[in-house]
Design a protein around this motif. Structure first.
Motif, PDB file in Angstrom:
ATOM      1  N   UNK A 209     -13.896 -13.484  -2.275  1.00 21.08           N
ATOM      2  CA  UNK A 209     -12.813 -12.955  -3.120  1.00 21.08           C
ATOM      3  C   UNK A 209     -12.436 -11.541  -2.697  1.00 21.08           C
ATOM      4  N   UNK A 210     -13.438 -10.736  -2.436  1.00 20.67           N
ATOM      5  CA  UNK A 210     -13.171  -9.346  -2.070  1.00 20.67           C
ATOM      6  C   UNK A 210     -12.430  -9.264  -0.739  1.00 20.67           C
ATOM      7  N   UNK A 211     -12.846 -10.064   0.233  1.00 17.55           N
ATOM      8  CA  UNK A 211     -12.173 -10.051   1.534  1.00 17.55           C
ATOM      9  C   UNK A 211     -10.731 -10.540   1.402  1.00 17.55           C
ATOM     10  N   UNK A 212     -10.521 -11.532   0.552  1.00 19.03           N
ATOM     11  CA  UNK A 212      -9.179 -12.072   0.332  1.00 19.03           C
ATOM     12  C   UNK A 212      -8.260 -11.030  -0.300  1.00 19.03           C
ATOM     13  N   UNK A 213      -8.805 -10.212  -1.177  1.00 20.40           N
ATOM     14  CA  UNK A 213      -8.002  -9.224  -1.905  1.00 20.40           C
ATOM     15  C   UNK A 213      -8.199  -7.805  -1.370  1.00 20.40           C
ATOM     16  N   UNK A 214      -8.728  -7.689  -0.178  1.00 19.13           N
ATOM     17  CA  UNK A 214      -9.065  -6.366   0.355  1.00 19.13           C
ATOM     18  C   UNK A 214      -7.843  -5.451   0.414  1.00 19.13           C
ATOM     19  N   UNK A 215      -6.713  -5.972   0.904  1.00 20.22           N
ATOM     20  CA  UNK A 215      -5.507  -5.146   1.020  1.00 20.22           C
ATOM     21  C   UNK A 215      -5.072  -4.639  -0.350  1.00 20.22           C
ATOM     22  N   UNK A 216      -5.151  -5.512  -1.363  1.00 26.00           N
ATOM     23  CA  UNK A 216      -4.774  -5.093  -2.712  1.00 26.00           C
ATOM     24  C   UNK A 216      -5.745  -4.040  -3.244  1.00 26.00           C
ATOM     25  N   UNK A 217      -7.053  -4.206  -3.004  1.00 28.83           N
ATOM     26  CA  UNK A 217      -8.038  -3.238  -3.476  1.00 28.83           C
ATOM     27  C   UNK A 217      -7.787  -1.855  -2.860  1.00 28.83           C
ATOM     28  N   UNK A 218      -7.489  -1.845  -1.565  1.00 26.99           N
ATOM     29  CA  UNK A 218      -7.214  -0.570  -0.895  1.00 26.99           C
ATOM     30  C   UNK A 218      -5.929   0.051  -1.454  1.00 26.99           C
ATOM     31  N   UNK A 219      -4.887  -0.777  -1.579  1.00 27.07           N
ATOM     32  CA  UNK A 219      -3.628  -0.268  -2.108  1.00 27.07           C
ATOM     33  C   UNK A 219      -3.741   0.183  -3.549  1.00 27.07           C
ATOM     34  N   UNK A 220      -4.532  -0.543  -4.331  1.00 27.58           N
ATOM     35  CA  UNK A 220      -4.726  -0.178  -5.736  1.00 27.58           C
ATOM     36  C   UNK A 220      -5.409   1.181  -5.837  1.00 27.58           C
ATOM     37  N   UNK A 221      -6.367   1.429  -4.970  1.00 26.36           N
ATOM     38  CA  UNK A 221      -7.045   2.722  -4.968  1.00 26.36           C
ATOM     39  C   UNK A 221      -6.056   3.843  -4.630  1.00 26.36           C
ATOM     40  N   UNK A 222      -5.181   3.586  -3.663  1.00 26.58           N
ATOM     41  CA  UNK A 222      -4.157   4.571  -3.309  1.00 26.58           C
ATOM     42  C   UNK A 222      -3.189   4.788  -4.478  1.00 26.58           C
ATOM     43  N   UNK A 223      -2.850   3.691  -5.145  1.00 23.75           N
ATOM     44  CA  UNK A 223      -1.944   3.790  -6.288  1.00 23.75           C
ATOM     45  C   UNK A 223      -2.560   4.651  -7.388  1.00 23.75           C
ATOM     46  N   UNK A 224      -3.852   4.477  -7.642  1.00 30.48           N
ATOM     47  CA  UNK A 224      -4.519   5.277  -8.675  1.00 30.48           C
ATOM     48  C   UNK A 224      -4.443   6.765  -8.338  1.00 30.48           C
ATOM     49  N   UNK A 225      -4.609   7.102  -7.078  1.00 30.05           N
ATOM     50  CA  UNK A 225      -4.508   8.501  -6.677  1.00 30.05           C
ATOM     51  C   UNK A 225      -3.078   9.011  -6.810  1.00 30.05           C
ATOM     52  N   UNK A 226      -2.108   8.157  -6.454  1.00 31.16           N
ATOM     53  CA  UNK A 226      -0.700   8.549  -6.593  1.00 31.16           C
ATOM     54  C   UNK A 226      -0.350   8.799  -8.058  1.00 31.16           C
ATOM     55  N   UNK A 227      -0.894   7.979  -8.936  1.00 29.78           N
ATOM     56  CA  UNK A 227      -0.645   8.167 -10.369  1.00 29.78           C
ATOM     57  C   UNK A 227      -1.220   9.501 -10.836  1.00 29.78           C
ATOM     58  N   UNK A 228      -2.413   9.822 -10.362  1.00 32.60           N
ATOM     59  CA  UNK A 228      -3.025  11.100 -10.729  1.00 32.60           C
ATOM     60  C   UNK A 228      -2.164  12.271 -10.263  1.00 32.60           C
ATOM     61  N   UNK A 229      -1.647  12.173  -9.030  1.00 33.45           N
ATOM     62  CA  UNK A 229      -0.770  13.233  -8.517  1.00 33.45           C
ATOM     63  C   UNK A 229       0.497  13.344  -9.369  1.00 33.45           C
ATOM     64  N   UNK A 230       1.048  12.205  -9.756  1.00 35.50           N
ATOM     65  CA  UNK A 230       2.270  12.179 -10.576  1.00 35.50           C
ATOM     66  C   UNK A 230       2.027  12.812 -11.941  1.00 35.50           C
ATOM     67  N   UNK A 231       0.898  12.456 -12.560  1.00 38.20           N
ATOM     68  CA  UNK A 231       0.601  12.978 -13.891  1.00 38.20           C
ATOM     69  C   UNK A 231       0.329  14.475 -13.878  1.00 38.20           C
TER      70      UNK A 231
END
Length: 757
Positions: free
Chosen positions: A518-540
């Motif tokens: 499951x993790x390998x299948x969703x690896x791209x999403x997990x990486x992107x989600x982590x980047x998104x969380x950081x982008x949200x922090x920068x935005x806030x």
């Protein structure tokens, strides 16, 4: 098993006998001497194996150093074994003629001079070591001596084995800094699974807690999501009372007077006016991914204030080695820190972490079972996997009073080439699912619980755990999560009035094939989600005047928009709002640009229409004159028909629909005269999906000519490239939905294509 081992040459039995007599007179009666009639080697016994076992089980090794000792290869073997196991070693110089030293980093005790005084020093040190090594810690026999994937706690101090030298060195380091000054934060570095948490909680803290005169030890805590709250909780638990809100304000503000008062209150509560306060932070890597960013900054401010030079305070923190770089870059950590590196557990110590706890609870262990475990433990995940396997064996067979090789090997999978250590976690996890008999919806819910809430990808590309609110996970997954927690693969705990679930150890992420897939299948999403969380922090955190600059753009915006449409349940409300804001801002910018250029575009439509009609006529005449070979080559002109079909409908106003449809029909007429060969530009699915005249509704939105289109291999997506420098991806099954827009600042998009896979 002996607590003190005496290494000597067989030619020096008199000196060895005199030493054991002195030890017993000091109350140190658990001593092994090979020729001792009470605890020595029995006739006919496997003496070599017995010697090594006694060294492994000892708390200290005394060397009767003479010229005969240096000449004996067996004495040297005993020394090297004790050194490999990290045992405290005391060379006792028995002859003034003995030359050389056992090791330059080990101090020799010359008992040929002032024998009584030097032996008294030895006795004092031995008693201290034995107390520190075992400590006579109480053992609660309702607990398991083997923790599984969980780290050991202070209550497990009596069954903590294998790291005696590390415990001793770390305590010595802390005491040295307390007395001599220097760095006030000691950072214990180690790889995942090296045993950092157990070293801190079951090894160091219980022993320091007994030194009440010099140390006031705060309970160890993990930063988790709210690190400052966890620090406040640890201080409040030690203080026994106090206004938590006032304490939190004092810590986050770094107020010197308030912190001085806090230290005074802690000392008064423990009646220890000279003691240092020790803050114990476990799993510090959570400060760089799991913890709330704003509170993390306040936490570092609080720690810096607590560790001010004029306060009698220190801190110890465990953290994974791969996070050291991020720790070094923390801007508002003003306190200096030094590193304490925890190396992987040597294989020689596997015996002690099996036999030691077993002895505490009166459990026998076969030698061949220990040997097999030592053989299988040469892997990166050896320590947590061994701990889990031992817990499984204890739960299944502990009541029999003995662990055997047969029981151990039954945990493996010879057909798949998996040792018991490699197979135990997978076997238990799969067993949980077999017993639960989940349907497909249950499995999908379980996958949705793990991803992305309970797992993230760190900077090194490794899967790491993180805690998640149970209530935010799919309700259908809760039953399976409870079962996995009961199997000690997950941990569910209460935290600040909420239930939190997390993976017991990251070994599960690596050793359970279903979860790993499951993790390998969703690896791209997990990486992107982590980047998104950081982008949200920068935005806030950005000021209002700069918020637009922190919004998503380009591919990141397109990808996030897809997540918003396809998996909104895996995004937080803040993330969804951030994505909507980014898309709205982009569309507003595009509308503004179109408004600016619209007059110019309207003026060019009439000319484009005339040119298009002329081109159609010219192409028809030209096509009638080419040969069969030329016809096959000229499929590239398909782009012309496509341009004619789509350019005008994208720009003409409502009153021009008839003209637009005329262009489209003319283009299809030409297309039908071409050789019927497969093409990625216009195929039969286009005609069946969208009859002539409807393209203008699908492709409306481009602000200039559509120069190229392509279809995805499954026929679900239509891709269009335009002179307006954008690519739009259209969902043919949901034509009412707006297109996903990709943009480039370079030039118009002359050609688009879809990869076959």
């Amino acid at each position: 098993m002996a607590r003190i081992f005496i290494s000597h040459s067989s030619r020096d039995e008199e000196q060895a006998a005199r030493l054991i007599e002195w030890l017993r007179a000091q109350g140190l009666s658990e001593v092994f001497l090979d020729f001792d009639k009470h605890a020595g080697l029995a006739p006919g016994s496997d003496w070599e194996r017995r010697l090594y076992r006694e060294i492994a089980g000892s708390d200290a090794v005394l060397l009767v150093v003479t010229e005969n000792w240096f000449a004996s290869k067996w004495c040297f073997a005993e020394f090297t074994q004790a050194r490999a196991l990290g045992k405290p070693i005391f060379p006792l110089l028995e002859e003034p003629r003995a030359d050389g030293v056992v090791s330059p980093d080990i101090q020799q005790l010359d008992i040929t001079k002032d024998r009584d005084a030097n032996l008294e020093r030895l006795g004092t040190e031995l008693r201290r070591i034995i107390l520190a090594a075992r400590g006579d810690f109480h053992w609660d026999d309702t607990r398991s001596p083997f923790p599984g994937l969980l780290s050991l706690e202070e209550a497990d101090a009596a069954v903590y084995f294998g790291r005696d030298d590390d415990v001793r060195r770390l305590i010595e380091r802390l005491n040295a800094r307390r007395i001599q000054g220097g760095a006030k934060l000691v950072v214990v570095l180690g790889a995942s699974g090296s045993g950092k948490s157990s070293l801190l909680r079951a090894g160091v803290l219980p022993r320091l807690r007994r030194d009440e005169r010099h140390w006031i030890v705060l309970p160890a805590f993990r930063p988790q999501v709210h690190p400052l709250d966890e620090l406040v909780q640890a201080i409040s638990a030690t203080q026994g009372h106090g206004d938590r809100q006032r304490l939190r304000s004092a810590l986050s503000g770094g107020a010197g007077g308030a912190l001085n008062a806090l230290v005074h209150d802690l000392r008064a509560a423990h009646k220890a006016n000279e003691a240092s306060i020790l803050v114990s932070i476990d799993q510090g890597e959570e400060l760089f991914g799991t913890a709330d960013a704003k509170e993390t900054q306040e936490f570092w401010t609080a720690v810096s204030g607590l560790l001010a030079a004029d306060l009698p305070t220190m801190a110890i923190m465990t953290i994974r080695s791969d996070y050291l770089g991020q720790l070094q870059q923390v801007a508002n950590l003003e306190a200096a820190f030094e590193e304490f590196s925890l190396k992987p557990l040597p294989l020689e110590r596997i015996r002690s972490i099996i036999e030691g706890p077993a002895k505490v609870v009166g459990l026998g262990v076969d030698d061949d079972m220990v040997a097999a475990a030592m053989r299988d433990a040469a892997t990166d995940d050896a320590l947590p996997l061994l701990a889990f396997t031992l817990r499984e064996l204890y739960d299944r067979f502990g009541t029999s009073g003995r662990l055997t090789l047969q029981q151990y090997e039954a945990q493996g999978s010879p057909s798949e080439g998996l040792s018991p250590l490699e197979n135990a976690v997978r076997q238990r996890a799969d067993e949980v699912l077999r017993e639960a008999k989940p349907d497909d919806d249950d499995i999908r819910a379980l996958k949705g619980a793990f991803i992305p809430a309970m797992v993230r990808v760190n900077a090194e590309g490794e899967y790491v755990r993180r805690p998640a609110d149970l209530e935010n996970l799919p309700a259908r997954s809760h039953a399976l999560l409870d079962r996995l927690a009961a199997a000690r693969l997950l941990v569910i705990r209460s935290e600040h009035g909420r239930r939190v679930v997390e993976v017991a150890h990251e070994a599960l992420l690596r050793k359970w094939p279903l979860l790993r897939s499951w993790l390998d299948e969703e690896r791209e999403f997990l990486i992107g989600k982590d980047q998104l969380e950081q982008d949200v922090l920068d935005w806030e955190s950005a000021p209002q005047s700069q918020k637009a600059e922190t919004l998503l753009s380009g591919l990141k915006r397109t990808r996030a928009h897809e997540w918003l449409l396809e998996r909104p349940h895996q995004l937080t409300e803040t993330e969804r709002a951030f994505i909507r804001e980014s898309v709205a801002y982009h569309e507003a910018e595009q509308a503004r640009k179109r408004q600016v250029t619209r007059r110019v575009q309207i003026g060019s439509i009439a000319a484009a229409a005339v040119l298009a009609l002329v081109a159609i006529i010219a192409v028809i005449q030209w096509r009638s004159a080419v040969s069969e070979r030329q016809q096959a080559q000229d499929l590239r002109w398909t782009s012309i028909w496509k341009v004619l079909a789509f350019e005008a409908p994208g720009e003409l106003q409502a009153g021009d629909d008839d003209l637009a449809e005329l262009f489209a029909k003319q283009a299809f007429s030409i297309e039908q005269r071409l050789p019927r060969q497969p093409t990625n530009i216009l195929d039969d699915s286009l005609y069946s999906a969208f009859p002539t005249g409807q393209f203008r509704h699908i492709l409306r939105g481009h602000s200039a000519a559509v120069l190229s289109i392509a279809f995805s291999p499954d026929g679900r997506k239509l891709i269009s490239g335009s002179w307006d420098r954008t690519i739009r991806i259209w969902d043919l099954q949901q034509p009412q939905m707006p297109a996903i827009v990709l943009s480039t600042p370079e030039a118009g998009i002359w050609a688009v294509a879809a990869s076959p896979d």
